[in-house]
Design a protein around this motif. Sequence first.
Motif, PDB file in Angstrom:
ATOM      1  N   GLU A  44       0.836  -1.192   0.000  1.00 51.34           N
ATOM      2  CA  GLU A  44       0.000   0.000   0.000  1.00 51.34           C
ATOM      3  C   GLU A  44       0.880   1.255   0.000  1.00 51.34           C
ATOM      4  OE1 GLU A  44      -3.495  -1.909  -0.157  1.00 51.34           O
ATOM      5  OE2 GLU A  44      -3.523   0.211   0.357  1.00 51.34           O
ATOM      6  N   ARG A  45       0.327   2.333  -0.519  1.00 51.08           N
ATOM      7  CA  ARG A  45       1.024   3.616  -0.423  1.00 51.08           C
ATOM      8  C   ARG A  45       1.095   4.007   1.043  1.00 51.08           C
ATOM      9  NH1 ARG A  45      -0.389   8.373  -4.602  1.00 51.08           N
ATOM     10  NH2 ARG A  45      -0.103   6.535  -5.912  1.00 51.08           N
ATOM     11  N   GLU A  46       2.265   4.459   1.477  1.00 53.91           N
ATOM     12  CA  GLU A  46       2.432   4.799   2.881  1.00 53.91           C
ATOM     13  C   GLU A  46       2.999   6.191   3.066  1.00 53.91           C
ATOM     14  OE1 GLU A  46       5.190   2.211   4.874  1.00 53.91           O
ATOM     15  OE2 GLU A  46       6.875   2.783   3.618  1.00 53.91           O
ATOM     16  N   PHE A  47       2.645   6.778   4.170  1.00 60.18           N
ATOM     17  CA  PHE A  47       3.110   8.103   4.550  1.00 60.18           C
ATOM     18  C   PHE A  47       4.601   8.075   4.860  1.00 60.18           C
ATOM     19  CE2 PHE A  47       3.222  12.172   6.487  1.00 60.18           C
ATOM     20  CZ  PHE A  47       3.902  12.055   7.689  1.00 60.18           C
ATOM     21  N   VAL A  48       5.314   9.098   4.397  1.00 59.99           N
ATOM     22  CA  VAL A  48       6.742   9.233   4.697  1.00 59.99           C
ATOM     23  C   VAL A  48       6.991  10.474   5.551  1.00 59.99           C
ATOM     24  CG1 VAL A  48       9.040   9.572   3.721  1.00 59.99           C
ATOM     25  CG2 VAL A  48       7.422   8.044   2.578  1.00 59.99           C
ATOM     26  N   ALA A  49       6.560  11.624   5.056  1.00 58.47           N
ATOM     27  CA  ALA A  49       6.835  12.871   5.770  1.00 58.47           C
ATOM     28  C   ALA A  49       5.855  13.943   5.324  1.00 58.47           C
ATOM     29  CB  ALA A  49       8.269  13.344   5.510  1.00 58.47           C
ATOM     30  N   ALA A  50       5.642  14.928   6.186  1.00 58.41           N
ATOM     31  CA  ALA A  50       4.749  16.035   5.868  1.00 58.41           C
ATOM     32  C   ALA A  50       5.304  17.316   6.455  1.00 58.41           C
ATOM     33  CB  ALA A  50       3.345  15.772   6.410  1.00 58.41           C
ATOM     34  N   ILE A  51       4.901  18.433   5.838  1.00 56.91           N
ATOM     35  CA  ILE A  51       5.381  19.731   6.291  1.00 56.91           C
ATOM     36  C   ILE A  51       4.255  20.736   6.185  1.00 56.91           C
ATOM     37  CG2 ILE A  51       6.284  20.366   4.005  1.00 56.91           C
ATOM     38  CD1 ILE A  51       8.690  21.647   5.521  1.00 56.91           C
ATOM     39  N   SER A  52       4.183  21.634   7.155  1.00 58.41           N
ATOM     40  CA  SER A  52       3.119  22.627   7.187  1.00 58.41           C
ATOM     41  C   SER A  52       3.407  23.763   6.214  1.00 58.41           C
ATOM     42  CB  SER A  52       2.957  23.161   8.610  1.00 58.41           C
ATOM     43  OG  SER A  52       4.172  23.759   9.052  1.00 58.41           O
ATOM     44  N   ARG A  53       2.476  24.690   6.130  1.00 54.14           N
ATOM     45  CA  ARG A  53       2.511  25.742   5.114  1.00 54.14           C
ATOM     46  C   ARG A  53       3.816  26.520   5.067  1.00 54.14           C
ATOM     47  NH1 ARG A  53      -3.125  28.626   6.429  1.00 54.14           N
ATOM     48  NH2 ARG A  53      -1.856  30.428   5.822  1.00 54.14           N
ATOM     49  N   TYR A  54       4.355  26.870   6.201  1.00 57.88           N
ATOM     50  CA  TYR A  54       5.584  27.656   6.228  1.00 57.88           C
ATOM     51  C   TYR A  54       6.778  26.857   6.723  1.00 57.88           C
ATOM     52  CZ  TYR A  54       2.344  31.511   5.539  1.00 57.88           C
ATOM     53  OH  TYR A  54       1.368  32.335   5.045  1.00 57.88           O
ATOM     54  N   GLY A  55       6.574  25.551   6.910  1.00 60.07           N
ATOM     55  CA  GLY A  55       7.681  24.697   7.320  1.00 60.07           C
ATOM     56  C   GLY A  55       7.896  24.617   8.814  1.00 60.07           C
ATOM     57  N   GLY A  56       7.026  25.256   9.595  1.00 61.25           N
ATOM     58  CA  GLY A  56       7.229  25.276  11.033  1.00 61.25           C
ATOM     59  C   GLY A  56       6.917  23.966  11.726  1.00 61.25           C
ATOM     60  N   THR A  57       6.112  23.150  11.075  1.00 67.32           N
ATOM     61  CA  THR A  57       5.742  21.849  11.635  1.00 67.32           C
ATOM     62  C   THR A  57       6.086  20.766  10.626  1.00 67.32           C
ATOM     63  OG1 THR A  57       3.892  22.841  12.845  1.00 67.32           O
ATOM     64  CG2 THR A  57       3.875  20.454  12.574  1.00 67.32           C
TER      65      THR A  57
END
Length: 127
Positions: A44-57
């Motif tokens: 299955e496709r799996e989550f690796v990484a995510a980033i918020s709008r300005y990169g703060g999270t």
Amino acid sequence: QVQLVEFGGGLGQAGGSLRLSCAASRLSSSLSAMGWFRQAPGKEREFVAAISRYGGTTDYADSVKGRFTISRDNAKNMVYLQMNSLKPEDTAVYYCAADFAPMSTMTYREASGYHYWGQGTQVTVSS
């Protein structure tokens, strides 16, 4: 129409590094959370990484935490995934994803949270 194009994949060696880039067009980067997912053959496709709008999270899957770093440059409409200490199990097609985030601190772990997707780039890690 929003377009996401990934590049930078290829063949890497175990213990080595690769850097993926995702170029976004016709996307309001400063209003969008972005993420990287991957899909290995037969999985299955799996989550690796995510980033918020300005990169703060930022948020990472446990399997890549401490090895991968997600970052973004809104002025260039780019998001990056620096992959260090590569393992053969990192072999997969990697996808960039984006969607509007109403709050600047929001990130999405679920694929359903993203409306826009790139076509994917292959990463193969040899042992």
